[in-house]
Design a protein around this motif. Structure first.
Motif, mmCIF file in Angstrom:
data_model
loop_
_atom_site.group_PDB
_atom_site.id
_atom_site.type_symbol
_atom_site.label_atom_id
_atom_site.label_comp_id
_atom_site.label_asym_id
_atom_site.label_seq_id
_atom_site.Cartn_x
_atom_site.Cartn_y
_atom_site.Cartn_z
ATOM 1 N N ASN A 1 0.809 -1.231 0.000
ATOM 2 C CA ASN A 1 0.000 0.000 0.000
ATOM 3 C C ASN A 1 0.836 1.272 0.000
ATOM 4 N N GLN A 2 2.137 1.159 -0.320
ATOM 5 C CA GLN A 2 2.956 2.361 -0.475
ATOM 6 C C GLN A 2 4.151 2.043 -1.374
ATOM 7 N N ASN A 3 4.765 3.105 -1.899
ATOM 8 C CA ASN A 3 5.955 2.966 -2.751
ATOM 9 C C ASN A 3 5.765 1.913 -3.834
ATOM 10 N N ARG B 1 4.563 -7.782 0.802
ATOM 11 C CA ARG B 1 5.575 -7.973 -0.249
ATOM 12 C C ARG B 1 6.981 -7.768 0.301
ATOM 13 N N PHE B 2 7.238 -6.600 0.835
ATOM 14 C CA PHE B 2 8.399 -6.327 1.656
ATOM 15 C C PHE B 2 8.138 -5.013 2.362
ATOM 16 N N ALA B 3 8.976 -4.655 3.309
ATOM 17 C CA ALA B 3 8.691 -3.495 4.156
ATOM 18 C C ALA B 3 8.566 -2.210 3.354
ATOM 19 N N ILE B 4 9.285 -2.106 2.255
ATOM 20 C CA ILE B 4 9.225 -0.892 1.432
ATOM 21 C C ILE B 4 7.806 -0.633 0.938
ATOM 22 N N SER B 5 7.079 -1.684 0.616
ATOM 23 C CA SER B 5 5.760 -1.517 0.005
ATOM 24 C C SER B 5 4.620 -1.538 1.004
ATOM 25 N N GLN C 1 5.181 -14.820 5.074
ATOM 26 C CA GLN C 1 6.333 -14.815 4.175
ATOM 27 C C GLN C 1 6.592 -13.401 3.663
ATOM 28 N N THR C 2 7.854 -13.071 3.500
ATOM 29 C CA THR C 2 8.235 -11.788 2.920
ATOM 30 C C THR C 2 9.705 -11.841 2.540
ATOM 31 N N HIS C 3 10.268 -10.690 2.171
ATOM 32 C CA HIS C 3 11.659 -10.595 1.737
ATOM 33 C C HIS C 3 12.488 -9.862 2.788
ATOM 34 N N LEU C 4 13.748 -10.258 2.922
ATOM 35 C CA LEU C 4 14.613 -9.642 3.924
ATOM 36 C C LEU C 4 16.055 -9.560 3.433
ATOM 37 N N LEU D 1 12.743 4.406 5.807
ATOM 38 C CA LEU D 1 11.303 4.418 6.072
ATOM 39 C C LEU D 1 10.980 4.067 7.520
ATOM 40 N N PHE D 2 11.845 3.256 8.138
ATOM 41 C CA PHE D 2 11.589 2.786 9.503
ATOM 42 C C PHE D 2 12.825 3.018 10.389
#
Length: 457
Positions: free
Chosen positions: A172-174, A221-225, A246-249, A262-263
């Motif tokens: 929901n972002q970037n 998806r990942f923290a950026i998004s 599940q996600t990307h790291l 962002l964080f």
């Protein structure tokens, strides 16, 4: 009262190969493996001489017995802990770009097309069939943000017979204007609707005495998004429904820098997920290439798993993950194809890539055959928190397996007189492909791929 013989659906007689630990592959000669009508391994006997076979079968009818040839062996099904279903449509494209540029150029435009459920069904049918044909009996699938298309993926997996975690992606972002969810609440609402859909699907399709093959998985998806609000709500949703995540790291250095901008309140990238309730014993973290020691320690404490995606990490110039270090820490590690960051949907390719990456990192501590096979089977089962159900041929586990034929028509493997069971097996791992997969089973049932003569039985 049901007798033992009447409870058996299939028996395999011949060579059986599976992992007992990181360091030990067990080669069972003249093995006798009984699969019951629930798809579970009822009994496993070793070194059964041919003249003792009638007695050992305990009354099981001959038409239920699969007698393997000297060039055939049965192995557990391969486990893909990280694969993007929509990205199969451009598998093999864009490997001259780094991660973030590749996402903008290839990934996001193609994923946007999955707004159309009809297109999604056609694409997913091909993606799942290819995955299964390559021997992947269990997969952690990423779908897209589109609820109806995600339902189509569930239907396709059900029809083809794979075991799977399926995630409706959250972002929901970037993200591009054409591929973004408007609010955290709308993203969570669609995710909840997807979870309920899978629950209803399982209630109507899972036979009594069997376990569900399809599980929803929370998929930021990942923290950026994802905004912090969205990640917190997804963490709550995972806890409410007791679901995997599940996600990307730490895939790419630019990605890490962007995430921390962002964080900034989080100590590191892994802590971003932990701070939002997304780092649990059921979390699958893809890549983990550029990890600080404190991030590895955090994952170890939370008992989260790593999906090692060597092919993708090389293609997108991300780096070389320290898998040996993770294994020495007794972290949970499995293999991921990461289609389409990885150009092959084959876990065998992921295994070979893992070997190459380990050699490139440190030739003195390279991953050995036993370890690679473990990662592709038991390791993946541990990452998915399914080690009590699948991964090797332990009595009581479900029978997910491949009948491998080293001398199949068109086989890329050449078998010579000097070859042993072990050398044939190693040739399969490093030279073999889907042409060597004589038969594939999931939960005891033979998989029938699209275009086959009959439906899954």
């Amino acid at each position: 009262m049901q007798t033992f013989a009447s409870s058996i659906a299939k028996v395999f007689y011949g060579t059986l190969i599976h992992s007992l630990s990181l360091k030990e592959v067990e080669y069972i000669s003249s093995g006798l493996l009984f699969v019951d009508t629930r798809g579970k391994i009822a009994k496993l006997l070793k070194n059964v001489d041919a003249d003792k076979l009638p007695e050992a079968l305990e009354g099981v009818a001959e038409d239920k017995v699969v007698r393997l040839t000297e060039d055939q062996f049965v192995i557990p099904g391969l486990i893909d802990t990280h694969i993007h279903a929509p990205q199969y449509t451009f598998c093999g494209n864009g490997h001259d770009m780094p991660l973030l540029e590749w996402l903008d150029t290839y990934t996001f435009p193609r994923e946007a097309a999955f707004k159309d459920p009809v297109y999604a069904r056609e694409a997913y049918t091909r993606a799942v069939a290819r995955s299964l044909r390559n021997g992947t009996t269990s997969a952690c699938w990423y779908a897209t943000i589109h609820l109806e298309a995600c339902k189509e993926l569930v239907q396709v997996i059900e029809e083809q017979g794979q075991r799977a975690y399926v995630g409706k992606v959250n972002m929901n972002q970037n993200s591009p204007d054409y591929l973004v969810e408007t609010t955290a609440d709308s993203s969570v609402a669609d995710t909840r609707a997807f979870i309920e859909y899978v629950k209803e699907h399982n209630a109507s399709t899972v036979a009594e005495g069997s376990s569900a093959r399809i599980t929803p998985i929370i998929t930021p998806r990942f923290a950026i998004s994802c905004t912090g609000e969205l990640m917190r709500k997804l963490g709550d949703l995972a806890k409410e429904y007791e679901l995997p995540i599940q996600t990307h790291l730490c895939e790419n250095l630019n990605e890490i820098g962007f995430t921390m901008s962002l964080f900034p309140e989080s100590a590191n990238y892994a802590a971003v997920y932990d701070d939002h309730g997304l780092m649990t014993h059921r979390t699958v973290m893809a890549h983990c290439v550029h990890m600080k020691q404190e991030e590895l320690d955090l994952m170890k404490t939370r008992k989260a798993g790593v999906s090692h995606c060597a092919n993708s990490n090389l293609n997108l110039k991300s780096g070389l993950a320290e898998v040996r270090k993770m294994l020495d820490m007794d972290m949970k590690v499995g293999l991921g194809t990461d289609v389409a960051g990885g150009y092959s949907p084959s876990v065998l390719d992921a295994l070979r890539g893992a070997r190459s990456v380990s050699v490139a990192r440190d030739a003195e501590t390279t991953l050995m055959v036993s370890e690679l096979f473990y990662l592709a089977t038991v390791g993946g089962a541990r990452v998915m928190e399914l080690e009590d159900k699948i991964g090797n041929f332990v009595e009581g586990k479900e029978f997910d397996a491949i009948v491998v034929d080293a001398s199949a028509p068109g086989s890329p493997i050449d078998v010579f007189a000097h070859d042993t069971v072990q050398t044939k097996f190693e040739k399969y791992l490093f030279v073999g492909d889907d042409r060597n997969h004589s038969t594939i089973y999931v939960q005891g049932k033979e998989v029938r791929l699209p275009g086959a003569a009959s439906a899954r039985k």
